[in-house]
Design an enzyme around this catalytic site. Structure first.
Site, PDB file in Angstrom:
ATOM      1  N   HIS A 109      13.547   2.739  -3.928  1.00 46.65           N
ATOM      2  CA  HIS A 109      13.040   3.891  -5.198  1.00 46.65           C
ATOM      3  C   HIS A 109      13.407   5.180  -4.187  1.00 46.65           C
ATOM      4  CE1 HIS A 109       9.558   2.603  -3.214  1.00 46.65           C
ATOM      5  NE2 HIS A 109       9.118   4.117  -4.495  1.00 46.65           N
ATOM      6  N   LEU A 112       0.814  -1.148  -0.472  1.00 41.90           N
ATOM      7  CA  LEU A 112       0.093   0.042   0.025  1.00 41.90           C
ATOM      8  C   LEU A 112       0.550   0.878   0.249  1.00 41.90           C
ATOM      9  CD1 LEU A 112      -3.021  -1.286   2.418  1.00 41.90           C
ATOM     10  CD2 LEU A 112      -2.863  -0.974  -0.029  1.00 41.90           C
ATOM     11  N   ASP A 113       0.633   1.821  -1.156  1.00 40.89           N
ATOM     12  CA  ASP A 113       2.182   2.998  -1.300  1.00 40.89           C
ATOM     13  C   ASP A 113       1.257   4.463  -1.156  1.00 40.89           C
ATOM     14  OD1 ASP A 113       4.810   4.245  -2.708  1.00 40.89           O
ATOM     15  OD2 ASP A 113       2.312   5.243  -3.428  1.00 40.89           O
ATOM     16  N   GLU A 161       3.824   1.184   3.825  1.00 36.43           N
ATOM     17  CA  GLU A 161       4.945   1.963   3.051  1.00 36.43           C
ATOM     18  C   GLU A 161       3.886   2.832   3.817  1.00 36.43           C
ATOM     19  OE1 GLU A 161       6.929   5.337   0.376  1.00 36.43           O
ATOM     20  OE2 GLU A 161       4.707   5.084   0.482  1.00 36.43           O
TER      21      GLU A 161
END
Length: 488
Positions: free
Chosen positions: A289, A191-192, A232
C-alpha cells in the site's frame, strides 16, 4: 503463518466490505491465498492517512462490517491485522480528553511531547539528528483548553500523535487492541511504524537499541496470545537482518527495487548477493500500500554501503519514471502531499512499463525468494497507476490504491496476465519443495538460479535478466515438468 502466498488488501478498495471480500475469497479466488493481511479497517478508514490514523483502534469501521464479519472471514483464511504502535489519531477520545483536561486526563502521559525526550530543551544538533521520513521537524504545537500550548511529537502528520510507548497507559491501550484481535481470531499482527516508536535524546530516534527491546517485548506479549508478529521497517539491510533475529517475520523490502534493477539492467548480480543473505523468516513483497522503497537498498547515514551503489539507485528511479510514462514522477516526492522521501509511488506493473512477461518473471522471482510471498491487491490484478484518484486526493500513494468495482475485479481476473499470475500462485502453494530450503546460484552476470528442495521434491527457477526470460522446472510423480513464465 502458512507457507502459502498471502494477499494484502484494503477490504473496501477490493471488495467493498468484509462480506464482499469473503465472497471473493470463497468464489473466484477460492484456495488461491493462504492468508489475508487486512490493511487498516478501524474507525475511520478515511482519515488523514487511509486508516493508519485510527480514532478507535478497537472498532472496525461500520461501513465495512463488524468484528463478527472479521471472525467469519478468519474462519476461511488466516488473518493479519495492523497494530499501529507509533501513533493514534488527533481525533481519538484519548487525545481529545488530553486537550480538554490537560494533566488531569488519565491519558495525559500516553502522548509523547518534546519535553518528554528533551526535558532540558533540545539543541539544534539534537533536532537535526532526528530521523524523519518526511521534510521538517516531527512536532506539532497544540493548544489545550486551559490555554497551555504543548509541542507534541508527530512523526508522520499533525493528525497522527505519537505514543509514549513506555508508559503504563500506552501498554494498557495496546493490550486492549490485542484482546480484540485475539477474540476475532486474528492470528498475526503487523507492527506498523515500529522503527519510530522509541525516542531518546542524543540519538536519531529511529531503530535505536531501545527500539529492538520494545519490539522484542511486544512480540512476546502477542505470542502469549497466540499471534505471530511481522515488523514493518524501512531501513538499511543490515538492520533488517538484525531485527529478523528478534521477531517472527520481517518484510523483505529490498526485493522490489532489486528485482526492478535486475530487469532494467539485465544483471542478476546484486539480486543474487542479497538472496544469499536475506532473512529466511521474511515476508516477500513486490508491492504494498506504500511506494517502492529505495532506502532499503541504499547506504545508511553512518556511511555503510547499501545493496546497490547510489548511481545505480538514481538510474533505477529514473527508469521507473520513464517506463511509467512520467506518471510515477507526478506522485513521488514534492510532487504530491503525504511525502515519503524514500519511496517511489507507482504500481509495480507500471514500474515495468506494463511489460507482462517481465511482470511474471518478477513474480516468479518473488515466489522463489526465501520467505513467504505476499501479493498486494493491485498487483494481483496487474493494475496501473490511478491518475484520477491521485488528481482528486493529491496523496502520492493513492496512485497505487485504486478502488475496484465488482465489475472491474471480474474483468481483471480474466486477463491472461492475471490468470498466469494466479497459476504461479497455485504452483507456489501446492508444490512440496517449498517446504524445504532454497539454494541461490547463477553463473553468468545476467543469471539467477533458485532451487528449493524438500526430500526428493525439487523446484527450480532459472532467469536470464538480459533476455529477459525465465523457466520453472519441478519434480512430479510423472517425472520432471516445466511451467511457463511468459505472457500469452
Amino acid at each position: 503463518m502458512r507457507n502459502h502466498v498471502q494477499l494484502i488488501t484494503y477490504a473496501d478498495r477490493l471488495a467493498g466490505t468484509f462480506r464482499g471480500l469473503h465472497a471473493l475469497i470463497a468464489g473466484p479466488l477460492r484456495d488461491v491465498f493462504g492468508g489475508i493481511h487486512l490493511l487498516p479497517f478501524f474507525h475511520p478508514i478515511d482519515g488523514a492517512d487511509a486508516g493508519f490514523d485510527p480514532i478507535d483502534h478497537t472498532r472496525p469501521d461500520e461501513r465495512l462490517g463488524c468484528w463478527r464479519d472479521v471472525a467469519d472471514l478468519g474462519s476461511r483464511v488466516e488473518l493479519m491485522a495492523d497494530l499501529i504502535v507509533n501513533h493514534v489519531s488527533s481525533r481519538s477520545p484519548q487525545f481529545l480528553d488530553v486537550v480538554a483536561r490537560g494533566t488531569d486526563s488519565p491519558w495525559a502521559r500516553m502522548f509523547l511531547t518534546l519535553a518528554d525526550v528533551f526535558p532540558e530543551g533540545a539543541r539544534e544538533a539534537d533536532l537535526l539528528a532526528i530521523y524523519r521520513p518526511r521534510p521538517g521537524l516531527p512536532f506539532t504545537s497544540v493548544g489545550l483548553r486551559n490555554g497551555e500550548r504543548r509541542l507534541f511529537w508527530t512523526t508522520f502528520t499533525p493528525e497522527q500523535l505519537d505514543i509514549h510507548v513506555d508508559r503504563a497507559e500506552s501498554r494498557a491501550y495496546f493490550d486492549s487492541i490485542l484482546r480484540e484481535f485475539h477474540a476475532a481470531g486474528i492470528t498475526a499482527i503487523r507492527l506498523d511504524a515500529a522503527g519510530y516508536a522509541v525516542k531518546k535524546a542524543g540519538t536519531r530516534c529511529f531503530m535505536i537499541p531501545e527500539t529492538y527491546e520494545f519490539i522484542g517485548e511486544f512480540a512476546a506479549r502477542a505470542r502469549r496470545m497466540g499471534m505471530e508478529v511481522l515488523v514493518e521497517i524501512h531501513s538499511h539491510y543490515l538492520e533488517q537482518i538484525e531485527i529478523a533475529a528478534r521477531v517472527d517475520r520481517v518484510y523483505d523490502f529490498a526485493l522490489p527495487p532489486l528485482v526492478l534493477h535486475a530487469l532494467f539492467e539485465g544483471t542478476g548480480r546484486y539480486l543474487r548477493q542479497w538472496l544469499a543473505i536475506s532473512p529466511r523468516n521474511a515476508v516477500t513483497v513486490l508491492d504494498t500500500h506504500d511506494g517502492i522503497g529505495v532506502i532499503d537498498v541504499g547506504p545508511d547515514r553512518a556511511g555503510r554501503p547499501g545493496l546497490l551503489p547510489p548511481e545505480e539507485i538514481d538510474r533505477l528511479v529514473e527508469t521507473i519514471h520513464r517506463r511509467s510514462g512520467g506518471t510515477s514522477r507526478q506522485a513521488t516526492g514534492a510532487a504530491a502531499s503525504n511525502l515519503d522521501l524514500y519511496q517511489v509511488n507507482c504500481t509495480f506493473f507500471d514500474a515495468l512499463g506494463g511489460r507482462e512477461t517481465e511482470y511474471l518473471i518478477a513474480r516468479a522471482v518473488q515466489f522463489f525468494a526465501p520467505g513467504v510471498p505476499q501479493v498486494y491487491y493491485v498487483g494481483l490484478l496487474a493494475g496501473g497507476n490511478d491518475m484520477d484518484l491521485l488528481a482528486r486526493t493529491r496523496v502520492g500513494r493513492d496512485i497505487n490504491r485504486h478502488y475496484y468495482t465488482a465489475a472491474e475485479v471480474a474483468a481483471h481476473l480474466v486477463r491472461p496476465v492475471v490468470r498466469r499470475l494466479i497459476e504461479l500462485i497455485r504452483f507456489r502453494n501446492a508444490h512440496p519443495a517449498f517446504g524445504g530450503a532454497p539454494e541461490i546460484g547463477g553463473a553468468g552476470e545476467s543469471e539467477l538460479l533458485v532451487t528449493w528442495r524438500h526430500g526428493a521434491d525439487w523446484a527450480r527457477l532459472e532467469v536470464d535478466f538480459a533476455a529477459p526470460r525465465a523457466a520453472i522446472a519441478y519434480s512430479s510423480p510423472e517425472g520432471a515438468r516445466e511451467l511457463r513464465v511468459e505472457a500469452e
